[in-house]
Scaffold this active site. Sequence first.
Site, PDB file in Angstrom:
ATOM      1  CB  CYS A  85      -0.800  -0.153   1.216  1.00  0.00           C
ATOM      2  SG  CYS A  85      -2.278   1.067   0.972  1.00  0.00           S
ATOM      3  CG  HIS A 194      -3.419  -3.628   3.463  1.00  0.00           C
ATOM      4  ND1 HIS A 194      -2.279  -2.953   4.085  1.00  0.00           N
ATOM      5  CD2 HIS A 194      -3.966  -2.689   2.645  1.00  0.00           C
ATOM      6  CE1 HIS A 194      -2.236  -1.747   3.963  1.00  0.00           C
ATOM      7  NE2 HIS A 194      -3.224  -1.537   3.068  1.00  0.00           N
ATOM      8  CD  GLU A 196      -0.357  -5.471   5.788  1.00  0.00           C
ATOM      9  OE1 GLU A 196      -0.878  -4.237   5.840  1.00  0.00           O
ATOM     10  OE2 GLU A 196      -0.338  -5.935   4.647  1.00  0.00           O
TER      11      GLU A 196
END
EC number: 6.3.5.3
Length: 223
Positions: A85, A194, A196
């Site tokens: 991002c 994302h 994560e």
Amino acid sequence: MRIGVVTFPGSLDDVDAARAVRLAGAEAVALWHADHDLRGVDAVVLPGGFSYGDYLRAGAIAARAPMMADVVDRARRGMPVLGICNGFQVLCEAGLLPGALTRNGHLHFRNRDQALRVERADTAWTNAYEPGQEVVVPVKNGEGRYVAAPADLDRLEGEGLVAVRYAGGNPNGSLRDIAGVSSADGRVVGLMPHPEHAVEDLTGPSTDGLGFFTSVLTAVVAA
């Protein structure tokens, strides 16, 4: 194995990225934007957020932080770097990846679970996947529209540098549905979604994102 996670003023997802690194089986090493010390890490993650308040352009100031001088130098010598991002924006602003990220085409912030198709499965950050595999990870951005000149887009496609592509709908108007790109050697990867945030069943929406972090362990060992 030690993977550094850089924190800039305004980073939001550095803690999440560090947790993903640990879940993948590596040691997460905190790196501070104002330092000139990579602390002996084997790879670096640039996390999401709003570094320096997104002043000038998203990622523009962060790309010139002292730590980034070291990251750029090591990346050009083969160290794996992942930008997520805002980290993707930083990599483009730093010249490590082509193109730019601009305001979403509809001018609205988008936050949703997003299907992605892995286009290139031989990078340092995607080798845990199969070519064409679809994964679901969250996307959350207001300036996530990937753009580049038509000739550059053709080159990216022709050289196989599109790492991941949006599937099942484009959340921000990115040209050719590009969600992430890689360097020619596959060591530097940036993506707007994302991974994560998709590493544990408890928080969901899947564990599909964990492969980005296990991939780099394989890449570093093989180097």
